[in-house]
Design a protein around this motif. Structure first.
Motif, PDB file in Angstrom:
ATOM      1  N   LYS A 132      52.527  42.215  35.930  1.00  0.00           N
ATOM      2  CA  LYS A 132      53.147  41.149  36.752  1.00  0.00           C
ATOM      3  C   LYS A 132      53.510  39.539  35.520  1.00  0.00           C
ATOM      4  O   LYS A 132      54.099  39.491  36.411  1.00  0.00           O
ATOM      5  CB  LYS A 132      52.187  40.812  37.692  1.00  0.00           C
ATOM      6  N   TYR A 133      52.821  40.049  35.285  1.00  0.00           N
ATOM      7  CA  TYR A 133      52.949  38.288  34.791  1.00  0.00           C
ATOM      8  C   TYR A 133      53.134  38.528  32.643  1.00  0.00           C
ATOM      9  O   TYR A 133      53.487  38.179  32.035  1.00  0.00           O
ATOM     10  CB  TYR A 133      51.489  38.095  34.955  1.00  0.00           C
ATOM     11  N   PHE A 160      47.151  35.086  28.539  1.00  0.00           N
ATOM     12  CA  PHE A 160      48.231  34.216  28.879  1.00  0.00           C
ATOM     13  C   PHE A 160      48.460  32.882  29.197  1.00  0.00           C
ATOM     14  O   PHE A 160      47.590  32.149  29.732  1.00  0.00           O
ATOM     15  CB  PHE A 160      48.299  34.553  31.133  1.00  0.00           C
ATOM     16  N   ALA A 181      49.158  30.488  33.119  1.00  0.00           N
ATOM     17  CA  ALA A 181      48.041  30.618  34.322  1.00  0.00           C
ATOM     18  C   ALA A 181      48.215  28.541  34.517  1.00  0.00           C
ATOM     19  O   ALA A 181      47.761  29.379  35.393  1.00  0.00           O
ATOM     20  CB  ALA A 181      46.836  31.602  33.291  1.00  0.00           C
ATOM     21  N   ILE A 220      49.939  28.226  37.553  1.00  0.00           N
ATOM     22  CA  ILE A 220      49.999  28.880  38.069  1.00  0.00           C
ATOM     23  C   ILE A 220      48.998  28.583  38.890  1.00  0.00           C
ATOM     24  O   ILE A 220      49.287  28.485  40.764  1.00  0.00           O
ATOM     25  CB  ILE A 220      50.405  30.114  38.020  1.00  0.00           C
ATOM     26  N   HIS A 240      41.236  35.078  35.202  1.00  0.00           N
ATOM     27  CA  HIS A 240      42.793  35.743  35.711  1.00  0.00           C
ATOM     28  C   HIS A 240      43.154  36.686  36.997  1.00  0.00           C
ATOM     29  O   HIS A 240      43.429  36.052  37.631  1.00  0.00           O
ATOM     30  CB  HIS A 240      43.630  35.775  34.110  1.00  0.00           C
ATOM     31  N   ALA A 249      44.466  36.278  40.285  1.00  0.00           N
ATOM     32  CA  ALA A 249      45.216  37.179  40.866  1.00  0.00           C
ATOM     33  C   ALA A 249      45.685  37.896  41.696  1.00  0.00           C
ATOM     34  O   ALA A 249      46.406  39.000  41.572  1.00  0.00           O
ATOM     35  CB  ALA A 249      46.205  37.774  39.357  1.00  0.00           C
TER      36      ALA A 249
END
Length: 276
Positions: free
Chosen positions: A61-62, A69, A72, A75, A125, A129
């Motif tokens: 997805k990322y 990430f 992060a 988002i 994370h 998510a």
């Protein structure tokens, strides 16, 4: 002389009945305890699959590893506006987190003040998510090594155990203990050396009070059974390997200690190579 029916004491038949009942009760308790333990081990097995899939789904997805990430906070919000402070700050909202350094690795040791936090933000994370459930602080409990099961890493259904996550490369394992970026003590994960590259690993064990290692949460007999069911039953190779710490879990000759005093003690922590 005949014994009166009202005389004190038990007859041999009565004693036999009582002992039989006691034996049945003890047997039932042992069976129930064994069933509970088997259920706990099955829980750990399911968790390893769940977390492996969660990491993969996050990557898909990322296009990044959880914890590493760098997008992060855009988002989910930042635990603190200043990056250097963010990494040691527990967010004031449930999802507030920190960015990773986007180097393709979930850092483990390295510099505590720079990237060590990634292994804890990784769980946050994944939760943010919605790939796993739980509530994780995202920060180390105390510098530089301590983690707390249920606070910054998830607890397992296996009594007293939790899960760590990090990236390990062959360079880490071949480096001298305590040197090199993201190095973890070679003695602790010696058995991870093998034909399958480690990369992202999941580490199942109990909490160690003074460093990054994990303590045993399984007996060698249990670890062997779990390893055999999923992998090859050998503690030094394959997808599931035993943490090697004083060789209490394995013999050092590609076998679990299935006999002797350690066979029934919780001396085994296991490392799962996710292949990611």
């Amino acid at each position: 002389m005949l014994t009166s029916k009202n005389a004190n004491g038990f007859t041999l038949i009565e004693l036999a009945v009582v002992l039989t009942i006691i034996g049945l009760i003890i047997g039932g308790i042992l069976i129930a305890s064994s069933m509970i333990r088997s259920s706990e081990i099955q829980s750990a097995l399911g968790e390893s699959a769940e977390f492996t899939q969660a990491i993969k789904s996050f990557q898909d997805k990322y296009d990044a590893l959880p914890g590493d990430f760098s997008g992060a906070t855009a988002i989910w919000g930042a635990a603190h506006a200043a990056a250097a402070t963010c990494i040691i700050t527990v967010g004031t909202t449930e999802t507030a987190t920190c960015n990773g350094d986007s180097n393709g690795r979930i850092a483990n040791l390295d510099n505590y003040a720079v990237t060590y936090y990634e292994q804890f933000r990784a769980w946050q994370h994944l939760r943010n998510a919605k790939f796993i459930e739980g509530n994780f602080s995202g920060t180390a409990t105390t510098a530089p090594y301590t983690y707390t099961i249920g606070t910054n890493i998830p607890a397992s259904g296996l009594t007293g155990a939790g899960w760590k996550m990090m990236t390990v490369t062959m360079n880490d394992l071949l480096a001298s203990a305590g040197s090199g970026a993201d190095n973890i003590t070679l003695n602790s994960v010696f058995n991870i050396l093998g034909e399958m590259p480690p990369n992202v690993i999941l580490w199942l064990g109990g909490r160690h009070s003074s460093n990054h290692n994990m303590t045993g949460a399984l007996t060698p007999v249990e670890a062997y059974a779990l390893d055999k069911k999923i992998d090859d039953g050998i503690p030094t190779r394959g997808k599931w390997v035993a943490q090697r710490s004083g060789s209490t879990c394995d013999t050092g000759t590609n076998a679990y200690r299935l006999t002797g005093p350690n066979a029934s003690l919780n001396v085994c922590a296991l490392i799962v190579k996710t292949g990611l």
